[in-house]
Design a protein around this motif. Sequence first.
Motif, PDB file in Angstrom:
ATOM      1  N   UNK A  17     -20.884  -7.750  11.556  1.00  0.00           N
ATOM      2  CA  UNK A  17     -22.184  -7.839  12.209  1.00  0.00           C
ATOM      3  C   UNK A  17     -22.861  -6.482  12.399  1.00  0.00           C
ATOM      4  N   UNK A  18     -22.102  -5.418  12.515  1.00  0.00           N
ATOM      5  CA  UNK A  18     -22.747  -4.118  12.721  1.00  0.00           C
ATOM      6  C   UNK A  18     -22.653  -3.237  11.487  1.00  0.00           C
ATOM      7  N   UNK A  19     -22.347  -3.834  10.322  1.00  0.00           N
ATOM      8  CA  UNK A  19     -22.183  -3.058   9.099  1.00  0.00           C
ATOM      9  C   UNK A  19     -23.424  -3.169   8.209  1.00  0.00           C
ATOM     10  N   UNK A  20     -23.873  -2.008   7.706  1.00  0.00           N
ATOM     11  CA  UNK A  20     -24.955  -1.998   6.727  1.00  0.00           C
ATOM     12  C   UNK A  20     -24.409  -2.130   5.313  1.00  0.00           C
ATOM     13  N   UNK A  21     -23.274  -1.482   5.059  1.00  0.00           N
ATOM     14  CA  UNK A  21     -22.576  -1.585   3.775  1.00  0.00           C
ATOM     15  C   UNK A  21     -21.081  -1.652   4.071  1.00  0.00           C
ATOM     16  N   UNK A  22     -20.312  -2.212   3.148  1.00  0.00           N
ATOM     17  CA  UNK A  22     -18.857  -2.245   3.277  1.00  0.00           C
ATOM     18  C   UNK A  22     -18.223  -1.949   1.930  1.00  0.00           C
ATOM     19  N   UNK A  23     -16.971  -1.483   1.956  1.00  0.00           N
ATOM     20  CA  UNK A  23     -16.219  -1.343   0.720  1.00  0.00           C
ATOM     21  C   UNK A  23     -15.004  -2.263   0.701  1.00  0.00           C
ATOM     22  N   UNK A  24     -14.816  -3.029   1.780  1.00  0.00           N
ATOM     23  CA  UNK A  24     -13.794  -4.078   1.818  1.00  0.00           C
ATOM     24  C   UNK A  24     -14.050  -4.930   3.050  1.00  0.00           C
ATOM     25  N   UNK A  25     -13.487  -6.134   3.036  1.00  0.00           N
ATOM     26  CA  UNK A  25     -13.558  -6.979   4.226  1.00  0.00           C
ATOM     27  C   UNK A  25     -12.452  -6.644   5.214  1.00  0.00           C
ATOM     28  N   UNK A  26     -11.368  -6.068   4.706  1.00  0.00           N
ATOM     29  CA  UNK A  26     -10.220  -5.807   5.558  1.00  0.00           C
ATOM     30  C   UNK A  26      -9.311  -7.005   5.695  1.00  0.00           C
ATOM     31  N   UNK A  27      -9.427  -7.957   4.758  1.00  0.00           N
ATOM     32  CA  UNK A  27      -8.544  -9.125   4.749  1.00  0.00           C
ATOM     33  C   UNK A  27      -8.163  -9.411   3.303  1.00  0.00           C
ATOM     34  N   UNK A  28      -6.869  -9.423   3.014  1.00  0.00           N
ATOM     35  CA  UNK A  28      -6.396  -9.489   1.636  1.00  0.00           C
ATOM     36  C   UNK A  28      -6.907 -10.714   0.888  1.00  0.00           C
ATOM     37  N   UNK A  29      -6.908 -11.874   1.527  1.00  0.00           N
ATOM     38  CA  UNK A  29      -7.339 -13.084   0.835  1.00  0.00           C
ATOM     39  C   UNK A  29      -8.822 -13.040   0.493  1.00  0.00           C
ATOM     40  N   UNK A  82     -10.538 -10.100   0.058  1.00  0.00           N
ATOM     41  CA  UNK A  82     -10.761  -8.971  -0.837  1.00  0.00           C
ATOM     42  C   UNK A  82     -10.173  -9.180  -2.229  1.00  0.00           C
ATOM     43  N   UNK A  83      -9.007  -9.845  -2.315  1.00  0.00           N
ATOM     44  CA  UNK A  83      -8.269  -9.836  -3.581  1.00  0.00           C
ATOM     45  C   UNK A  83      -7.898 -11.205  -4.119  1.00  0.00           C
ATOM     46  N   UNK A  84      -8.038 -12.254  -3.339  1.00  0.00           N
ATOM     47  CA  UNK A  84      -7.512 -13.548  -3.780  1.00  0.00           C
ATOM     48  C   UNK A  84      -8.567 -14.646  -3.868  1.00  0.00           C
ATOM     49  N   UNK A  99     -25.046 -17.466  10.806  1.00  0.00           N
ATOM     50  CA  UNK A  99     -23.842 -17.669   9.999  1.00  0.00           C
ATOM     51  C   UNK A  99     -23.413 -16.357   9.370  1.00  0.00           C
ATOM     52  N   UNK A 100     -22.133 -16.019   9.521  1.00  0.00           N
ATOM     53  CA  UNK A 100     -21.555 -14.836   8.892  1.00  0.00           C
ATOM     54  C   UNK A 100     -20.704 -15.303   7.725  1.00  0.00           C
ATOM     55  N   UNK A 101     -20.998 -14.813   6.526  1.00  0.00           N
ATOM     56  CA  UNK A 101     -20.302 -15.240   5.321  1.00  0.00           C
ATOM     57  C   UNK A 101     -19.580 -14.074   4.676  1.00  0.00           C
ATOM     58  N   UNK A 102     -18.496 -14.391   3.981  1.00  0.00           N
ATOM     59  CA  UNK A 102     -17.736 -13.360   3.287  1.00  0.00           C
ATOM     60  C   UNK A 102     -16.934 -13.990   2.162  1.00  0.00           C
ATOM     61  N   UNK A 103     -16.651 -13.185   1.136  1.00  0.00           N
ATOM     62  CA  UNK A 103     -15.735 -13.618   0.106  1.00  0.00           C
ATOM     63  C   UNK A 103     -16.388 -13.892  -1.230  1.00  0.00           C
ATOM     64  N   UNK A 104     -15.693 -14.657  -2.058  1.00  0.00           N
ATOM     65  CA  UNK A 104     -16.087 -14.921  -3.440  1.00  0.00           C
ATOM     66  C   UNK A 104     -17.201 -15.963  -3.487  1.00  0.00           C
TER      67      UNK A 104
END
Length: 395
Positions: free
Chosen positions: A65-77, A79-81, A105-110
Amino acid sequence: MTPIYIYEFKPLFLTLDKIGPFQNGYTIDFTDDNDRPSNFFMMVSPNGLGKTTALEVFSCLTTLLDKKVIDSYGHEDLDKRGGRAQLDFRAKLRWQGRDVSVVLSILAGALSEGACLKSWQAEQLQAYNAASWHPTGFFSPVVGGYETIASNSDTLLQDLLAAMNAAAETVPEENFLQPSFHLPTVLYFSAYRDIPYPNNDNDDDIPYSTKVAGQRNIAAPNHWHYQPLHSFEAHTAYWQNSLDNLLVWLKWLDNGSFEKAQALINELLFVETPKLLKGVRRNPPEAIIDAGNDQTHRLDRLSSGEKSLAYLFLRIGAHATSNTIILIDEMDIHLHIRWQHRLYNALEKLVADNPGFTVIMTTHSVEILRRFTAAMGQERDKLFLAGELIETDLS
């Protein structure tokens, strides 16, 4: 940026797909039987079926919520799965001179651009007394990178994210909570809530510190500035992370913060016992527990049950905002049944006394589960109970 003020921030749904045990899509519903956001929620399942995973993903999404850019989510599934997740909140806001109710709504992933796991149409929004839908977060395309979902044309969303980003970047001050006190925060407590004796290691470069006797500094504790998520480490003995440093810092501020934390812990933990959080001593700087009969001792000399509850309520008292979601993994762990009920009672009172609070917890305690199940069918003033039984077969 148009000023924005949040009156309510309540979770509605968490949807997970290809994450841990949730490989084929699963939605946790945080609302009660009347579609009201619950403020007292219990999640139950056998070990290994995703309770902790759900809390971890909830926490992970909140950090966006407070990020303008990210280089990872910090959760292996994620980020990588190929994992995907969506966390939906209902928020009531004061914005542009009017009160509005929205779904965030906050969304993340593939996810592909513009995709989501749960779409909110007019009919669904109306069911939860919301006027509009505002998706944010980051999606990860097939070929690397993390791209924002938040639309630049969504001015309400941009004002909300800007307010949270500005608060998170603010240098901690003595009264830092006041400007951001309405902003939502999540406090995540793992299953391990000990209070070890703090060592005397210090970093001489710590800002906002004042040298005192010995090797301990009065220093702004970790988690002191505003964040959408505070995830508390387990079993750390580092002075800056310790509850002793937190309490010494609050006392040093001399702005009433220590007295508020003291009142909370004495009311919720030590009620009907001879013990009290008495104050802090100067040399060495640490908290003092009055055990009765002219006996005192340190925080780390409390019983395991007392330490677990002290850890919870001192952190809540120090870091909560008016809109706080408290995630407690295995609320019963290492607690005698009497202490389990004491914690349950204290959490009920905390939620009833603070309308902006939501407690989401997991348990393996049969007695607590029976008590919670019996209470779910009752109308309780200021308490809205709901729960989730994660099934043994998620296929």
